[in-house]
Design a protein around this motif. Structure first.
Motif, short mmCIF file in Angstrom:
data_model
loop_
_atom_site.label_atom_id
_atom_site.label_comp_id
_atom_site.label_asym_id
_atom_site.label_seq_id
_atom_site.Cartn_x
_atom_site.Cartn_y
_atom_site.Cartn_z
N ALA A 404 0.81 -1.21 0.00
CA ALA A 404 0.00 0.00 0.00
C ALA A 404 0.85 1.27 0.00
O ALA A 404 0.44 2.29 -0.56
CB ALA A 404 -0.93 0.00 1.22
N SER A 405 2.04 1.22 0.60
CA SER A 405 2.84 2.44 0.77
C SER A 405 3.87 2.66 -0.34
O SER A 405 4.05 3.80 -0.81
CB SER A 405 3.54 2.43 2.12
N ILE A 406 4.55 1.61 -0.80
CA ILE A 406 5.61 1.81 -1.80
C ILE A 406 5.33 1.12 -3.13
O ILE A 406 6.08 1.28 -4.08
CB ILE A 406 6.98 1.35 -1.26
N GLY A 407 4.25 0.34 -3.19
CA GLY A 407 3.85 -0.26 -4.46
C GLY A 407 4.47 -1.62 -4.74
O GLY A 407 5.38 -2.07 -4.05
N LEU A 408 3.95 -2.26 -5.79
CA LEU A 408 4.33 -3.62 -6.15
C LEU A 408 5.81 -3.71 -6.54
O LEU A 408 6.54 -4.59 -6.08
CB LEU A 408 3.45 -4.11 -7.30
N ALA A 409 6.27 -2.78 -7.38
CA ALA A 409 7.63 -2.86 -7.90
C ALA A 409 8.67 -2.75 -6.79
O ALA A 409 9.58 -3.60 -6.68
CB ALA A 409 7.86 -1.76 -8.95
N MET A 410 8.57 -1.72 -5.96
CA MET A 410 9.57 -1.52 -4.91
C MET A 410 9.55 -2.64 -3.88
O MET A 410 10.59 -3.03 -3.36
CB MET A 410 9.36 -0.17 -4.23
N THR A 411 8.36 -3.16 -3.58
CA THR A 411 8.25 -4.26 -2.63
C THR A 411 9.04 -5.47 -3.11
O THR A 411 9.79 -6.09 -2.36
CB THR A 411 6.77 -4.65 -2.42
N PHE A 412 8.91 -5.79 -4.40
CA PHE A 412 9.63 -6.96 -4.93
C PHE A 412 11.11 -6.68 -5.13
O PHE A 412 11.92 -7.60 -5.04
CB PHE A 412 8.96 -7.45 -6.21
N PHE A 413 11.49 -5.43 -5.35
CA PHE A 413 12.92 -5.10 -5.39
C PHE A 413 13.56 -5.35 -4.02
O PHE A 413 14.70 -5.82 -3.92
CB PHE A 413 13.12 -3.64 -5.80
N ILE A 414 12.82 -5.04 -2.95
CA ILE A 414 13.33 -5.30 -1.59
C ILE A 414 13.57 -6.79 -1.39
O ILE A 414 14.62 -7.21 -0.88
CB ILE A 414 12.36 -4.75 -0.52
N PHE A 415 12.61 -7.62 -1.81
CA PHE A 415 12.78 -9.08 -1.68
C PHE A 415 13.95 -9.57 -2.53
O PHE A 415 14.68 -10.48 -2.12
CB PHE A 415 11.50 -9.81 -2.09
N ALA A 416 14.15 -8.97 -3.70
CA ALA A 416 15.27 -9.36 -4.55
C ALA A 416 16.61 -9.04 -3.88
O ALA A 416 17.55 -9.84 -3.94
CB ALA A 416 15.18 -8.65 -5.91
N ILE A 417 16.69 -7.88 -3.22
CA ILE A 417 17.92 -7.51 -2.50
C ILE A 417 18.19 -8.50 -1.36
O ILE A 417 19.32 -8.95 -1.15
CB ILE A 417 17.81 -6.07 -1.96
N LEU A 418 17.13 -8.86 -0.63
CA LEU A 418 17.28 -9.86 0.43
C LEU A 418 17.73 -11.20 -0.14
O LEU A 418 18.50 -11.94 0.49
CB LEU A 418 15.96 -10.02 1.19
N GLY A 419 17.27 -11.52 -1.35
CA GLY A 419 17.69 -12.75 -2.01
C GLY A 419 19.18 -12.77 -2.30
O GLY A 419 19.83 -13.83 -2.21
N VAL A 420 19.75 -11.61 -2.65
CA VAL A 420 21.20 -11.52 -2.89
C VAL A 420 21.96 -11.83 -1.61
O VAL A 420 22.96 -12.56 -1.61
CB VAL A 420 21.58 -10.12 -3.43
N PHE A 421 21.49 -11.28 -0.48
CA PHE A 421 22.13 -11.57 0.81
C PHE A 421 22.02 -13.06 1.15
O PHE A 421 22.94 -13.65 1.72
CB PHE A 421 21.49 -10.73 1.92
#
Length: 463
Positions: A404-421
């Motif tokens: 609701a706050s940052i949208g679909l794209a940014m939410t999944f970019f966050i998960f992708a960054i966590l995936g790199v870690f």
């Protein structure tokens, strides 16, 4: 044995259905004429089950040790049934959260008790095959949840309280589980551990040939005698570097299983597709594809475990999920407002689940079972699974607010960054365990102090 496995894995089916059904029920619950949920209360309703599951997993093993595997599963069946009816009849958000938490206690208890029961009942040569049936039943339960959600949403979608019909279906397998366990014997391993040797032999003769039953009872008694002399690891033992290292690794692997946001997709798949542009009825149907691919990929993953090394399989799986998450985020930006976007998102979601269920899921549970020596298996598995559920809870609670706050794209970019870690963690810390005995794996962890942890490369598997 087939009947025993079929009946007891209804615990896994309930696990899957109760975690998956919220995917389709949540949009209907959120309506103003129903529970009128906000993004925060949506997250609370979805994640309260997971918080309960964390504590159910933490204490479920202890209760089954004390009262017996069979009796504990029967109690869990009653809890599944009662909590399901409570959720179905809930008149407000508070009651829904309370009963979802109680349902979570049953889910968490089943997540540790059912695999233990299966492992103790199965003959050694079929143990892996029978225990993994529970994993398959979990994804089958999620598939059934998505399917019934789609059917009910498309036929009764105009009925405001259709979500109650979606939830109440879970009471049926709970009834089957309770009545089914009436005809299932107690674990002979548990009976022998309580000194009930005659009863243990009687059960073994029911599920084995007589010669095999006598030989297995001798093995069980020998194993119990060894365990009684063995010092169990406790919190105080964390001062020992190798124990601290192995517990750190176990918790890390459990967290890696969750931080890619897999259960955000499993719990909020309908909301994701709606946000991408699909109508609710089409989104419900789209989620059935997620269920189908999860079942198929799980079967492939179970087959691969016997042929592929654990560490590369996990890294490849994480690379696949991380790439899928990044592409969902990228195309959500590039195709914003396009009618093609929901179908692109669904395609990459299916790809994500293929890597998740076909590689990451099977390797996670097998690795956790292999890295902990017998003396610290209870402590290690308890802590690891607890943190797995806690991370699952945290992501599920915050996902609707992120959307609701940052949208679909940014939410999944966050998960992708966590995936790199996650990839970096596995590459740096996880040794290969395939081809090594449990004793050799234990010796590997004993042989390095804390300073060596950061420089030691993962070992190559024996050929």
């Amino acid at each position: 044995m087939k009947i025993i496995a079929f009946i007891s894995t209804f615990g896994g089916l309930l696990f899957g259905y109760d975690t998956g059904v919220i995917n389709g029920a949540l949009p209907y619950m959120s309506r103003a004429d129903q529970l009128n949920l906000t993004p925060f209360t949506e997250g609370l309703v979805a994640s309260s089950l997971l918080l309960g599951a964390a504590f159910g997993a933490l204490f479920g093993g202890q209760l089954s040790d004390r009262h017996g595997r069979r009796r504990n599963i029967m109690f869990l069946a009653l809890l599944f049934f009662g909590a399901t009816l409570g959720c179905t009849l809930a008149s407000d958000t508070t009651l829904m959260v309370i009963f979802r938490f109680l349902l979570g206690l049953a889910v968490g208890g089943a997540s540790v008790t059912v695999p233990t029961f299966l492992a103790e009942m199965a003959p050694a040569e079929k143990r892996g095959q029978i225990v993994t049936q529970n994993e398959f039943m979990i994804v089958t339960g999620q598939f059934l949840a998505f399917t019934f959600n789609a059917i009910l949403g498309n036929t009764l979608g105009e009925v405001g309280h259709v979500w109650r019909y979606m939830l109440v279906i879970a009471s049926l397998p709970a009834v089957i589980l309770w009545f089914g366990m009436l005809i299932v014997p107690e674990s002979p391993r548990w009976l022998a551990s309580k000194g009930r040797i005659g009863e243990a032999l009687k059960v073994l003769k029911q599920i084995r040939k007589e010669k095999q039953a006598n030989e297995e009872l001798t093995e069980i008694k020998t194993s119990i005698a060894k365990e009684s002399k063995m010092k169990k690891a406790t919190i105080k033992d964390l001062s020992t570097p190798w124990i601290r290292r192995i517990l750190f690794l176990g918790i890390g692997i459990a967290v890696v299983n969750q931080i890619n946001g897999v259960n955000a997709i499993m719990y909020y798949g309908t909301e994701i597709l709606k946000d991408a542009g699909l109508g609710i009825k089409a989104a419900l149907i789209g989620n059935v594809a997620n269920g189908i691919i999860s079942m198929g990929a799980m079967l492939v993953g179970i087959w691969l475990l016997g042929k592929v090394n654990r560490r590369p399989m996990l890294i490849i799986g994480l690379c696949g999920t991380t790439t899928s998450l990044f592409l969902i985020g990228l195309f959500s930006m590039l195709l914003e407002g396009s009618p093609a976007l929901p179908y692109v998102v669904l395609s990459f979601t299916v790809l994500f689940l293929a890597f998740m269920q076909g590689a990451i899921g099977p390797v996670t549970w097998l690795t956790l079972a292999e890295i902990f020596p017998l003396g610290m298996r209870g402590l290690g598995m308890g802590f690891s699974v607890f943190w797995m559920w806690i991370v699952n809870f945290s992501i599920s609670l915050t996902f609707p607010m992120l959307l609701a706050s940052i949208g679909l794209a940014m939410t999944f970019f966050i998960f992708a960054i966590l995936g790199v870690f996650a990839i970096a963690f596995v590459h740096k810390y996880l040794p290969e365990t395939r081809g090594y005995s449990l004793e050799e794996i234990e010796q590997h962890f004993r042989s390095y102090d804390d300073e060596a942890v950061h420089s030691e490369l993962p070992r190559q598997v024996k050929q």
